[in-house]
Each structure stands twice: as structure tokens, then as C-alpha cells.
Write a protein that holds these residues in place. Structure first.
Motif, PDB file in Angstrom:
ATOM      1  N   CYS A 323      -1.576   3.109   0.647  1.00  0.00           N
ATOM      2  CA  CYS A 323      -1.676   3.139   2.116  1.00  0.00           C
ATOM      3  C   CYS A 323      -2.055   4.573   2.483  1.00  0.00           C
ATOM      4  O   CYS A 323      -1.230   5.481   2.425  1.00  0.00           O
ATOM      5  N   VAL A 324      -3.354   4.784   2.812  1.00  0.00           N
ATOM      6  CA  VAL A 324      -3.876   6.136   3.001  1.00  0.00           C
ATOM      7  C   VAL A 324      -4.546   6.230   4.367  1.00  0.00           C
ATOM      8  O   VAL A 324      -5.359   5.360   4.735  1.00  0.00           O
ATOM      9  N   ALA A 325      -4.206   7.283   5.114  1.00  0.00           N
ATOM     10  CA  ALA A 325      -4.813   7.483   6.443  1.00  0.00           C
ATOM     11  C   ALA A 325      -5.355   8.905   6.536  1.00  0.00           C
ATOM     12  O   ALA A 325      -4.840   9.833   5.918  1.00  0.00           O
ATOM     13  N   THR A 326      -6.428   9.037   7.326  1.00  0.00           N
ATOM     14  CA  THR A 326      -6.970  10.360   7.606  1.00  0.00           C
ATOM     15  C   THR A 326      -6.655  10.724   9.047  1.00  0.00           C
ATOM     16  O   THR A 326      -6.389   9.854   9.881  1.00  0.00           O
ATOM     17  N   GLY A 327      -6.715  12.005   9.357  1.00  0.00           N
ATOM     18  CA  GLY A 327      -6.441  12.481  10.714  1.00  0.00           C
ATOM     19  C   GLY A 327      -6.265  13.987  10.669  1.00  0.00           C
ATOM     20  O   GLY A 327      -6.229  14.601   9.611  1.00  0.00           O
ATOM     21  N   LYS A 328      -6.192  14.586  11.836  1.00  0.00           N
ATOM     22  CA  LYS A 328      -5.998  16.035  11.922  1.00  0.00           C
ATOM     23  C   LYS A 328      -5.027  16.306  13.066  1.00  0.00           C
ATOM     24  O   LYS A 328      -5.364  16.006  14.217  1.00  0.00           O
ATOM     25  N   PRO A 329      -3.807  16.815  12.797  1.00  0.00           N
ATOM     26  CA  PRO A 329      -3.265  17.144  11.480  1.00  0.00           C
ATOM     27  C   PRO A 329      -3.103  15.897  10.591  1.00  0.00           C
ATOM     28  O   PRO A 329      -3.121  14.771  11.090  1.00  0.00           O
ATOM     29  N   ILE A 330      -2.943  16.117   9.253  1.00  0.00           N
ATOM     30  CA  ILE A 330      -2.844  15.008   8.294  1.00  0.00           C
ATOM     31  C   ILE A 330      -1.635  14.148   8.657  1.00  0.00           C
ATOM     32  O   ILE A 330      -0.524  14.658   8.830  1.00  0.00           O
ATOM     33  N   PRO A 331      -1.814  12.823   8.785  1.00  0.00           N
ATOM     34  CA  PRO A 331      -0.695  11.958   9.203  1.00  0.00           C
ATOM     35  C   PRO A 331       0.380  11.840   8.122  1.00  0.00           C
ATOM     36  O   PRO A 331       0.097  11.957   6.922  1.00  0.00           O
ATOM     37  N   THR A 332       1.614  11.617   8.563  1.00  0.00           N
ATOM     38  CA  THR A 332       2.707  11.272   7.644  1.00  0.00           C
ATOM     39  C   THR A 332       2.735   9.747   7.511  1.00  0.00           C
ATOM     40  O   THR A 332       2.325   9.019   8.415  1.00  0.00           O
ATOM     41  N   ILE A 333       3.239   9.271   6.354  1.00  0.00           N
ATOM     42  CA  ILE A 333       3.314   7.828   6.077  1.00  0.00           C
ATOM     43  C   ILE A 333       4.779   7.442   5.966  1.00  0.00           C
ATOM     44  O   ILE A 333       5.562   8.098   5.256  1.00  0.00           O
ATOM     45  N   ARG A 334       5.171   6.390   6.673  1.00  0.00           N
ATOM     46  CA  ARG A 334       6.516   5.823   6.491  1.00  0.00           C
ATOM     47  C   ARG A 334       6.407   4.306   6.478  1.00  0.00           C
ATOM     48  O   ARG A 334       5.387   3.739   6.922  1.00  0.00           O
ATOM     49  N   ARG A 343      11.026   3.322   3.485  1.00  0.00           N
ATOM     50  CA  ARG A 343      10.734   4.492   2.664  1.00  0.00           C
ATOM     51  C   ARG A 343       9.728   5.391   3.369  1.00  0.00           C
ATOM     52  O   ARG A 343       9.153   5.017   4.387  1.00  0.00           O
ATOM     53  N   LYS A 344       9.475   6.574   2.742  1.00  0.00           N
ATOM     54  CA  LYS A 344       8.428   7.487   3.213  1.00  0.00           C
ATOM     55  C   LYS A 344       7.465   7.758   2.064  1.00  0.00           C
ATOM     56  O   LYS A 344       7.840   7.670   0.893  1.00  0.00           O
ATOM     57  N   GLY A 345       6.208   8.116   2.414  1.00  0.00           N
ATOM     58  CA  GLY A 345       5.215   8.449   1.391  1.00  0.00           C
ATOM     59  C   GLY A 345       4.652   7.200   0.736  1.00  0.00           C
ATOM     60  O   GLY A 345       4.620   6.127   1.333  1.00  0.00           O
ATOM     61  N   GLU A 346       4.228   7.320  -0.548  1.00  0.00           N
ATOM     62  CA  GLU A 346       3.609   6.175  -1.208  1.00  0.00           C
ATOM     63  C   GLU A 346       4.689   5.190  -1.659  1.00  0.00           C
ATOM     64  O   GLU A 346       5.851   5.553  -1.872  1.00  0.00           O
ATOM     65  N   LEU A 347       4.280   3.902  -1.796  1.00  0.00           N
ATOM     66  CA  LEU A 347       5.236   2.840  -2.124  1.00  0.00           C
ATOM     67  C   LEU A 347       4.952   2.325  -3.540  1.00  0.00           C
ATOM     68  O   LEU A 347       3.881   1.765  -3.799  1.00  0.00           O
ATOM     69  N   ARG A 348       5.914   2.566  -4.454  1.00  0.00           N
ATOM     70  CA  ARG A 348       5.836   2.028  -5.814  1.00  0.00           C
ATOM     71  C   ARG A 348       7.148   1.294  -6.104  1.00  0.00           C
ATOM     72  O   ARG A 348       8.227   1.814  -5.820  1.00  0.00           O
ATOM     73  N   MET A 349       7.055   0.079  -6.669  1.00  0.00           N
ATOM     74  CA  MET A 349       8.257  -0.689  -7.028  1.00  0.00           C
ATOM     75  C   MET A 349       8.069  -1.272  -8.420  1.00  0.00           C
ATOM     76  O   MET A 349       6.989  -1.802  -8.739  1.00  0.00           O
ATOM     77  N   GLN A 350       9.119  -1.155  -9.244  1.00  0.00           N
ATOM     78  CA  GLN A 350       9.087  -1.705 -10.608  1.00  0.00           C
ATOM     79  C   GLN A 350       9.926  -2.974 -10.684  1.00  0.00           C
ATOM     80  O   GLN A 350      10.882  -3.149  -9.941  1.00  0.00           O
ATOM     81  N   SER A 351       9.543  -3.842 -11.627  1.00  0.00           N
ATOM     82  CA  SER A 351      10.315  -5.070 -11.937  1.00  0.00           C
ATOM     83  C   SER A 351      10.681  -5.819 -10.666  1.00  0.00           C
ATOM     84  O   SER A 351      11.857  -5.931 -10.285  1.00  0.00           O
ATOM     85  N   LEU A 352       9.657  -6.320  -9.994  1.00  0.00           N
ATOM     86  CA  LEU A 352       9.865  -6.993  -8.705  1.00  0.00           C
ATOM     87  C   LEU A 352      10.763  -8.210  -8.855  1.00  0.00           C
ATOM     88  O   LEU A 352      10.651  -8.972  -9.844  1.00  0.00           O
ATOM     89  N   SER A 353      11.655  -8.395  -7.860  1.00  0.00           N
ATOM     90  CA  SER A 353      12.515  -9.587  -7.812  1.00  0.00           C
ATOM     91  C   SER A 353      12.276 -10.293  -6.482  1.00  0.00           C
ATOM     92  O   SER A 353      11.577  -9.798  -5.609  1.00  0.00           O
ATOM     93  N   PHE A 354      12.897 -11.480  -6.338  1.00  0.00           N
ATOM     94  CA  PHE A 354      12.705 -12.236  -5.093  1.00  0.00           C
ATOM     95  C   PHE A 354      13.218 -11.464  -3.885  1.00  0.00           C
ATOM     96  O   PHE A 354      12.752 -11.663  -2.772  1.00  0.00           O
ATOM     97  N   ASP A 355      14.191 -10.546  -4.094  1.00  0.00           N
ATOM     98  CA  ASP A 355      14.715  -9.762  -2.968  1.00  0.00           C
ATOM     99  C   ASP A 355      13.663  -8.836  -2.370  1.00  0.00           C
ATOM    100  O   ASP A 355      13.805  -8.373  -1.231  1.00  0.00           O
ATOM    101  N   ASP A 356      12.614  -8.527  -3.147  1.00  0.00           N
ATOM    102  CA  ASP A 356      11.580  -7.614  -2.655  1.00  0.00           C
ATOM    103  C   ASP A 356      10.574  -8.297  -1.727  1.00  0.00           C
ATOM    104  O   ASP A 356       9.744  -7.634  -1.099  1.00  0.00           O
ATOM    105  N   ALA A 357      10.601  -9.636  -1.654  1.00  0.00           N
ATOM    106  CA  ALA A 357       9.671 -10.352  -0.760  1.00  0.00           C
ATOM    107  C   ALA A 357      10.022 -10.050   0.692  1.00  0.00           C
ATOM    108  O   ALA A 357      11.168  -9.760   1.020  1.00  0.00           O
ATOM    109  N   GLY A 358       9.005 -10.092   1.557  1.00  0.00           N
ATOM    110  CA  GLY A 358       9.251  -9.884   2.986  1.00  0.00           C
ATOM    111  C   GLY A 358       8.037  -9.321   3.701  1.00  0.00           C
ATOM    112  O   GLY A 358       6.946  -9.217   3.134  1.00  0.00           O
ATOM    113  N   MET A 359       8.251  -8.919   4.956  1.00  0.00           N
ATOM    114  CA  MET A 359       7.183  -8.346   5.790  1.00  0.00           C
ATOM    115  C   MET A 359       7.290  -6.825   5.729  1.00  0.00           C
ATOM    116  O   MET A 359       8.334  -6.251   6.054  1.00  0.00           O
TER     117      MET A 359
END
Length: 963
Positions: A323-334, A343-359
Motif C-alpha cells: 500500500c504505497v502513496a505519493t504526496g508532499k510531504p510524504i504521507p504516513t500509512i496506517r 497497524r502502521k506502515g507496511e502490512l506483513r502477516m505470516q501463517s494466516l488463520s481464519f481470524d485474519d479474515a475481515g475488512m
């Protein structure tokens, strides 16, 4: 949520409409305001609303919901202003809308106190303050009223209204500016306008003085958002009115910049990062100059470079969601998950389970804005199945080639793969390799590799397999490859290409130029293929152009394999455009040019031609140079015989034995140095004018002869026979007229006059001396024997005797009602050939004053004695009432009632009867003192009989009848 292999057709909420910032006018009579929110989802979603992060109690009467739309009844600023968010949920998850602000707009009236009058000497600049009342939002537009609504003052070089503060600026006040001024303020957001109390502006007459340019409207350092339109204002006081010029420091002005409002407004449309910089406004008149600088900073709201989309992932797998955005000043990601901060920044998840499903919502934010990307994450678990993607039943591979047999079952988690050929289990070796994704690769194919191949897939939920048959075909080979070709522009070229292939397969040829496939339909004018012989892919290139040069590749291919061969086409032709033009050593009539040679297209450049262009013409013209012939090995020359103080662009064209090439890109626009004018104004003459005046005229010099800044004219004149010349300076370069006033000047006196031009570098030569005459005196005689005769209630005739003065050009008759002031008199002018005239459109039964005076080019003579005369009473307003129309043999007898005049109307003296064909205006006119008349029966068609009363005041209203 768990999704089995049967899958699930439902999905989480997807916004179709989100709330937007809304301004509600405080004085609105609507009584309600809506915030819209609509999402699609299966199953149908539920909606909630938050105000300033607090849940809204939708059970209150003040609120109502229509679907997801929130309606606020009788909104109040203290309770309802703030940030609204719509929250939408179903079993798959929750999403939050973007924030929308509800604010309350208002525009207060101006204070009731009277404004002070402003007294300014003529020639001095003035500023009338608007001082707008309290308001929200700050998007006002300003205009100024003069004396009454809706008379708005028109803006020009001398007058400017700032849209920043609303003030009216007048560069120098004239007598005509006298009046009452009011600032008219409009708010487009709430569609309301108010205007201030009137400010009286009273110019004080003064001998016109000159004042240097003084910038009063100054633009500030400006922060603009990428893609926005930016407006800068600059206006100066001064006499004469200063000229305004805009520039960007050390850089050219943006291509999208437009200057309007006689130079006072610079607008940059769709601003880009490269438009950032220091901008300068310069105001100048011949008395002095003033400068102002400020900087534009360009920043940008967040914009997606890469955003998340709905994703299905296998259970136990890993997820990296970019999830990458451009802008000036550089945007923050949450991130939000189901509407809650995650979370904040980039999103990485290991060993996905059914609990990780959602919007999930990725939010990019900087000082200028916030953007949302919404997506649903589904976690899938299923045993391997080949139902949706079975292996190919028949796989073809070329002899000696390479084949990849794909194995892509649907399975979650990812299965383990194994392969067999017939009953033999396959393992990785020098020719065989099983890829991580399950595909089987075999290289250096032989006849022994033919057979049945089976892929086995297995995970913790089950296993499956699928089988296909591999068959070998003959390899495709280029047997006659294309050869290098060398041609001249306009000739034809042929590229050969013949191939052998497996006879059971179809063969096709593909040609590419420098790696880009040739589209034979689009390029049919130049490219043609031999399609008669199947194994021959010969290419014909017709009427070869420079752009056709390059590496041609012939690819012979079947559905199984392909083979390629390449050759070069060299095209000789006229040279390409020269590059890197630089203008150096700028003088008044010459500049030095340097350039870099372009491609010679395989034929040496023999010469260069330099062309120039000015604003005087859109045409490029060959420039005179030193040396006059520029040889092909040169990369510099001097352009001579240029016009001083003129803006030029230059371009260069190269020529060789094969022709003349395309011109280079134009150079940067430059201005030559100034020099004193060397051309005198023409058509010097004049004469005539008003009393005690000497009028001198000439043909102004066009811009190309100005040769410098601060251009103007020096006018010299003296009475015939005298030695001393009087000189005056005219600073406006576009004016070709000067009027000298002198009360002691004798009329119709011979003068000698001459004119020359000047600029900041010096004076030019004087024109030839012309002889003219000062203005004659206005007439002094009074017309005699003036007599006035009343003709009707609205007309009178005036006659007089001519005066003896031969300079008289005509006569002026003034007339005004006795109850009016003399200043309101109406005027009629006639030539000196006339002895009388008729005055029309007068008022009935009204006393008028009338006088006559003679005039010539110097003015008006004294008026005759005033004659008083009263117009007749108005004719009767009552129209005759026709009471009968009786046919008697060959005649019609028309009878009407007698018309009785009112006390303020002229007495009836008789009747006029017009007998005319219907549809025509002309006919036969009868007069009678009776109330009856006989007219002949029409021989053909309908006739109209018109009857009207006649009096000394004229004819009354008409009555008519058709017979």
C-alpha cells in the motif's frame, strides 16, 4: 470466517457513496441537512454514524435514516458542526467512510455606520477599502458598485479590484472617477451577497503631475497543491498608469500561465512541481519602476501509487499487502481492520488463520488530505481439485526444444507435488525439473520423451491427480535469413525470410523493427508481406523513410516453437535536426549562435541555414549571417541585421546532397540590446481644434522601430519666422497627437512643426518640417431674425438669418421646457447650408425656450435672444366610434359619433378619413367637417376605412372598419 471448498458468494461492504464536506447556510429555510452514505454488501449491511468520534444516538427525533443517509433536522451549529463518519458492517467485517465536515456558512451585513468621504488630487493613486464583514467560508468574490445597484464599475489598466481583500485600487484618479462607491461581496457557498455603505470619492482638480510606479497589491508566499489553479495579484499606483510585467526568476514562465486583468493577475493552471520558484512582478512608467517578489511552493495531497484490492489467501500462507502513496510531504500509512485501528506502515502477516479474515482499510495521510483504500481479505481452505483447471490432454513439444507442463490445481493450503511418466516416478535430473509451483520442465526433447504424464497434488485436506499426453514435433528453423540492406529515402527495400517447420502445424511469420512488432494493417502504406508461399515470409518496405531504419527481426513460429533471424536496414536521407542551440553575445543588431550537429543520416552535411522569428509574424524567415554561407562542418555563426530591443527565437536547418532536413527546436527567446531610434515619424501635420489650441498629429512608429525601453516622442513647434523651437515630450508610444493650449496664441496662425522618437538609449532623427495653422476663433456673431412657428402639439419649426463669418460650419438650436434647467437643453445641429429646421417629439401644451448659435471647429458662438413659445394642446385622445356602415348601390355610407375634446386637448376642427386596400399603408385621404362620409364599394378584395379627429394640436386616435 471459514470458507470451505464450496466457496461463499457473500462479501463485505463496498462503498458506492460516501459523505462529503457540507456547508449549511445559517439562514437556510430548508430546516434539514443530509450526509449521504451507501454501500453494497451480501448480506445487506447495517449503518452507524459518528460525530467527532462519538456514536450518534439515532433514536433521537433530531435524526432520521433513509438507508445509510443521515438526515439532521433543524441543524444547530453548537450541536451539529464537526466531523462525521459513516460505519458500515455485515458478517464479513466493518468499514469506516472518509471523514466529512459539516460547517455552518454565514455572511454578516456590513456595519450601518456611514463611510468617510475620500478626497484625492487628480493624478494621485487611491485605494478604497472594502473591509468585508464576518463570514465563513473564506471564498468571497468582490465587485464595486458606482452610485447605484446594479451599476458595477468596469475594470481596466487604471482600476483593479483585489479578490484577496476586496479593495478597489485606482492607479491615478481622474475627474470622471467622482461618485459614490460601494463594495459588493458575494459568497458562492451560501449564495448570498451584501454591499457596504457608499464611500464618496471626490477628485480634487490639480495640474496633472506624474508619479512613479508604486506596487500596492502584493502577492504573498503561496503554498499550492499539485494540479490546482493558482492566482497571483499585482497592481501599482502611478501616473501615467504603470505597465505590469511578470517573470519567473532565472527560469521561463510555466506553459500554462495566463496573464489577465490588463496584466494585474497571473493565473497558473494545473500547477506542477517544476512550476515552484520565485515569481516577480515589475511595474514601470517613465517616472520610475517598482518590483515585488514572492515564492510559490508546490505540495500535493496523497495519491495512490499502489493500493490494496480484495484478496483470497490460503490458510497458513503469508501475506504482504503493498500500500504505497505519493504526496508532499510524504504521507504516513496506517491500517484499520473492521473499522478499528490495526497497524502502521507496511502490512506483513505470516501463517494466516481464519481470524485474519475481515475488512481492511489502508489510510494514507498528510497535511493536505487523507485517502482510503478498502479491501476484503478472505482465508480459504480446500483439498486439491483439478475441476477448474485440469492438465492439457495433449501437449506438443519441438524436437531438441524445451517444454513446461503446468499443474495448477485449486488447493489450500498449498499442496506438495509429484510426477510420473507411465508407471515411472520422476525426480529432478539434468533434463527434468519439478518446479515449486508444480510445473514439470523437460529440456532437449527427444522421441523417447513422448508418453503419458501424471501430476499428483496432496495437502492436509486431501489429494488429487491429472494426466496428459506429450507428443514431439519437428523443430522450426530459418533456412534463408534476411540480409543487411542500404537504401536512400524514397526507394524500396526487400528483406528475405524462409523457414522449415513440422508439416502438421501452421507456420506464421512476425516481423519487428527494433523490438516493436510491425502492424501491417496500420502501416500498409510502407510495409507489405509475401503471403502466397506458406514457408516464405519475405518483407517489402515501400517508399522507405528515415524512421524505417534499424534492426529488422523475422520470427517464424508455430504453436509449439519459433525461430528468429535479424538484419539491419540503413536509410540514407536528409540530415536530422541540429540540437543544443545556445544564444550568446547578445548585441543590439547581432547575436552569436552555437549548436551541436544532428545525425547526418549517412550523407555528409553540406550547409546550415539559420532562421529567425519575432512576434511581428508567425513565419520563420531566413536570417542574414556572418559568414553568409555556413558550411556543414561549422557549429557556430553570427546572426546580423537584427532589430534592436526585439524578442527573437532562432532555429537551424541542415542540408546534405539528399535534401534539407527538419528544423531544430527553437532557441530560448531572447531580446536584443536597445539602440537609439533611427526612423522618424511620418505624416506629420495637424491644425484645427478648439479655440487657442495648436493640434499636432503624426503616424506613431510601430513596435519594431522602438529600439528600446521608455519609448516616446519629442514634438517641436514654433510660429513661422521665429527662430526658437518649443519642445514637449509625449510618453505614450501609441499616441500620435499632441494639443498645445496657449491663451495668448493668435487664431489661424502659421506654425512649423516636427517630431522625433526617443528611448532610454537616445533620440532619433526629426521628421520633415510641416506647416500647420493654429485653431481659428469660435464665431462671435449672433444669428438674427430668429422666428419660431408652432406646427402641432409635438412639433415646431425654427428659422434664422446666417451670420457673415465664413468659418462657420453650422448652427446649433437649443430648446428646453420652461420648468427644466437650461443645462438639460436638447440640441439639434444643422450644416451652414440650412436656414431652418423642425423640432419634433415635444410635449403638448408646454412652454419652451429656444435659441440659435453658430459654431465651427473652435467652438460655439454666442446664442441668439431666447424665444418663448407654447406648443398646442394635445389632439383628442378619444377615437371616433363608428356607429354604422351601410351599402347603398355602388357606395358605402360610414357614420360615426362626434368626438368631444377634453379641457386639456385641442378642439376638434374636422375629421380625416383614409380609404386604403387592406394590408397596404397608402390610400385616398378625405377631409370632412361632418360625421359621415361616402366611399365607393371596393372593386376587388377588402378595404379599410380609417377615421380620426383633426385639431390644431394634430391628429387624434384612429378608428377603423373593413368593407
Amino acid at each position: 470466517l471459514c470458507f470451505s471448498e464450496e466457496g461463499n458468494k457473500g462479501y463485505g461492504p463496498v462503498f458506492e457513496e460516501q459523505p462529503i464536506d457540507t456547508i449549511y447556510p445559517e439562514e437556510s429555510s430548508d430546516g434539514q441537512v443530509s450526509m449521504n452514505c451507501r454501500a453494497r454488501a451480501i448480506p445487506f449491511p447495517t449503518y452507524r454514524w459518528k460525530l467527532n468520534n462519538w456514536d450518534i444516538d439515532l433514536t433521537k427525533d433530531r435524526y432520521s435514516m433513509v438507508g445509510g443517509r443521515l438526515v439532521i433536522n433543524n441543524p444547530e451549529k453548537s450541536r451539529d458542526a464537526g466531523k462525521y463518519v459513516c460505519v458500515v458492517s455485515n458478517i464479513f467485517g466493518t468499514v469506516r467512510s472518509s471523514e466529512a465536515t459539516l460547517s455552518f456558512g454565514y455572511l454578516d451585513p456590513f456595519p450601518p455606520e456611514e463611510r468617510y468621504e475620500v478626497k484625492v488630487r487628480e493624478g494621485v493613486g487611491a485605494v478604497l477599502l472594502c473591509e468585508p464583514p464576518y463570514h465563513y467560508p473564506d471564498d468571497l468574490s468582490y465587485r464595486w458598485l458606482l452610485n447605484e445597484f446594479p451599476v458595477f464599475i468596469s475594470l481596466d489598466k487604471r482600476r483593479f479590484v483585489s479578490q484577496t481583500n476586496g479593495n478597489l485600487y485606482i492607479a491615478n484618479v481622474e475627474a470622471s472617477d467622482k461618485g459614490n462607491y460601494s463594495c459588493f461581496v458575494s459568497s458562492p457557498s451560501i449564495t448570498k451577497s451584501v454591499f457596504s455603505k457608499f464611500i464618496p470619492l471626490i477628485p480634487q482638480s490639480d495640474r496633472a503631475k506624474v508619479y512613479p510606479a508604486d506596487i500596492k497589491v502584493k502577492f504573498k508566499d503561496t503554498y499550492a497543491l499539485l494540479g490546482q489553479n493558482v492566482t497571483l495579484e499585482c497592481f501599482a499606483l502611478g501616473n501615467p498608469v504603470p505597465e505590469l510585467r511578470w517573470s519567473k526568476y532565472l527560469e521561463p514562465m510555466p506553459a500554462t500561465a495566463e496573464i489577465s486583468m490588463s496584466g494585474a493577475v497571473l493565473k497558473i493552471f494545473n500547477i506542477q512541481y517544476e512550476d515552484e520558484g520565485l515569481y516577480e512582478c515589475e511595474a514601470e512608467n517613465y517616472k520610475g519602476k517598482d518590483k515585488h517578489q514572492a515564492r510559490i511552493y508546490v505540495q500535493a495531497s496523497p495519491e495512490w501509487v499502489e493500493h490494496i484490492n480484495d484478496t483470497e489467501k490460503d490458510i497458513g500462507s503469508d501475506l504482504y499487502w503493498p500500500c504505497v502513496a505519493t504526496g508532499k510531504p510524504i504521507p504516513t500509512i496506517r491500517w484499520l481492520k473492521n473499522g478499528v485501528s490495526f497497524r502502521k506502515g507496511e502490512l506483513r502477516m505470516q501463517s494466516l488463520s481464519f481470524d485474519d479474515a475481515g475488512m481492511y482499510q489502508c489510510i494514507a495521510e498528510n497535511a493536505h488530505g487523507i485517502i482510503y483504500a478498502n479491501a476484503e481479505l478472505k482465508i480459504v481452505a480446500s483439498p486439491p481439485t483439478f475441476e477448474l483447471n485440469p492438465m492439457k490432454k495433449k501437449i506438443l513439444a519441438a524436437k531438441g526444444g524445451r517444454v513446461i507442463i503446468e499443474c495448477k490445481p485449486k488447493a489450500a493450503p498449498k499442496p506438495k507435488f509429484s510426477w510420473s511418466k507411465g508407471t515411472e516416478l520422476l525426480v529432478n535430473g539434468s533434463r527434468i525439473r519439478i518446479w515449486d509451483d508444480g510445473s514439470l520442465e523437460i529440456i532437449n526433447i527427444t522421441k523417447l520423451d513422448e508418453g503419458r504424464y501424471t501430476c499428483f497434488a496432496e495437502n492436509n485436506r486431501g489429494k488429487a491427480n491429472s494426466t496428459g499426453v506429450l507428443e514431439m514435433t519437428e523443430a522450426t528453423r530459418i533456412t534463408l535469413a534476411p540480409l543487411n540492406v542500404d537504401v536512400t529515402v524514397g526507394e524500396n527495400a526487400t528483406m528475405q525470410c524462409i523457414a522449415s517447420h513440422d508439416p502438421t502445424l501452421d507456420l506464421t511469420f512476425i516481423w519487428s523493427l527494433n523490438g516493436f512488432v510491425i502492424d501491417f494493417e496500420k502501416e500498409h502504406e510502407h510495409y507489405e508481406r509475401n503471403v502466397m508461399i506458406k514457408s516464405n515470409g519475405e518483407l517489402l518496405i515501400k517508399n522507405v523513410q528515415l524512421r524505417h531504419a534499424g534492426r529488422y527481426t523475422c520470427t517464424a513460429q508455430t504453436i509449439v516453437d519459433n525461430s528468429s533471424a535479424s538484419a539491419d536496414l540503413v536509410v540514407r536521407g536528409p540530415p536530422g535536426p541540429p540540437g543544443g542551440i545556445r544564444v550568446e553575445e547578445i548585441r543590439d543588431t547581432a547575436v552569436a549562435l552555437t549548436w551541436s550537429r544532428g545525425t547526418d543520416n549517412h550523407s555528409p552535411i553540406s550547409k546550415y541555414t539559420i532562421q529567425s522569428k519575432t512576434f511581428l509574424s508567425e513565419e520563420w524567415k531566413d536570417a542574414k549571417t556572418e559568414p553568409s554561407d555556413i558550411e556543414g562542418n561549422m557549429e557556430s555563426a553570427t546572426v546580423i541585421d537584427l532589430i534592436p530591443w526585439m524578442e527573437y527565437e532562432f532555429r537551424i536547418i541542415a542540408t546534405n546532397t539528399l535534401g534539407t532536413g527538419e528544423p531544430s527546436m527553437p532557441s530560448q527567446r531572447i531580446r536584443t540590446e536597445g539602440a537609439p531610434p533611427n526612423v522618424a515619424p511620418s505624416d506629420v501635420g495637424g491644425g484645427g481644434g478648439s479655440n487657442r489650441e495648436l493640434t499636432i498629429t503624426w503616424m506613431p512608429l510601430s513596435r519594431e522601430y522602438h529600439y528600446g525601453n521608455n519609448f516616446g516622442y519629442i514634438v517641436a513647434f514654433k510660429p513661422f519666422g521665429e527662430k526658437e523651437w518649443r519642445r514637449v515630450t509625449v510618453t505614450n508610444p501609441e499616441i500620435g497627437r499632441y494639443v498645445h493650449k496657449d491663451e495668448s496664441m493668435p487664431p489661424s496662425t502659421q506654425y512649423q512643426v516636427k517630431v522625433k522618437a526617443f528611448n532610454n538609449k537616445g533620440d532619433g532623427p526629426f521628421s520633415l518640417t510641416a506647416v500647420i495653422y493654429s485653431a481659428q476663433d469660435a464665431p462671435t456673431e449672433i444669428p438674427t431674425d430668429v422666428s419660431v412657428k408652432v406646427l402641432s402639439s409635438s412639433e415646431m419649426s425654427v428659422s434664422w438669418h446666417h451670420v457673415s463669418d465664413k468659418s462657420v460650419e453650422g448652427y446649433q438650436i437649443r430648446y428646453w421646457a420652461a420648468h427644466d434647467k437650461e443645462a438639460a437643453a436638447q440640441r439639434v445641429q444643422v450644416s451652414n447650408q440650412e436656414y431652418s429646421t423642425k423640432l419634433e417629439n415635444l410635449k403638448p401644451n408646454t412652454r419652451y425656450h429656444v435659441d440659435v448659435s453658430a459654431f465651427n471647429s473652435a467652438g460655439y458662438g454666442p446664442p441668439s435672444r431666447t424665444i418663448d413659445i407654447i406648443t398646442r394642446k394635445a389632439p383628442p385622445s378619444q377615437r371616433p366610434r363608428i356607429i354604422s356602415s351601410v351599402r347603398s348601390g355602388s357606395r358605402y355610407i360610414i357614420t360615426w359619433d362626434h368626438v368631444k375634446a377634453m379641457s386639456n386637448e385641442s378642439a376638434v376642427e374636422g375629421y380625416k378619413v383614409l380609404y386604403r386596400p387592406d394590408g397596404q399603408h397608402e390610400g385616398k385621404l378625405f377631409s370632412t367637417g361632418k360625421h359621415t362620409i361616402e366611399v365607393p364599394v371596393p372593386s376587388d378584395g377588402e378595404y379599410v376605412v380609417e377615421v380620426r379627429a383633426h385639431s390644431e394640436g394634430g391628429d387624434g386616435e384612429v378608428a377603423q372598419i373593413k368593407i
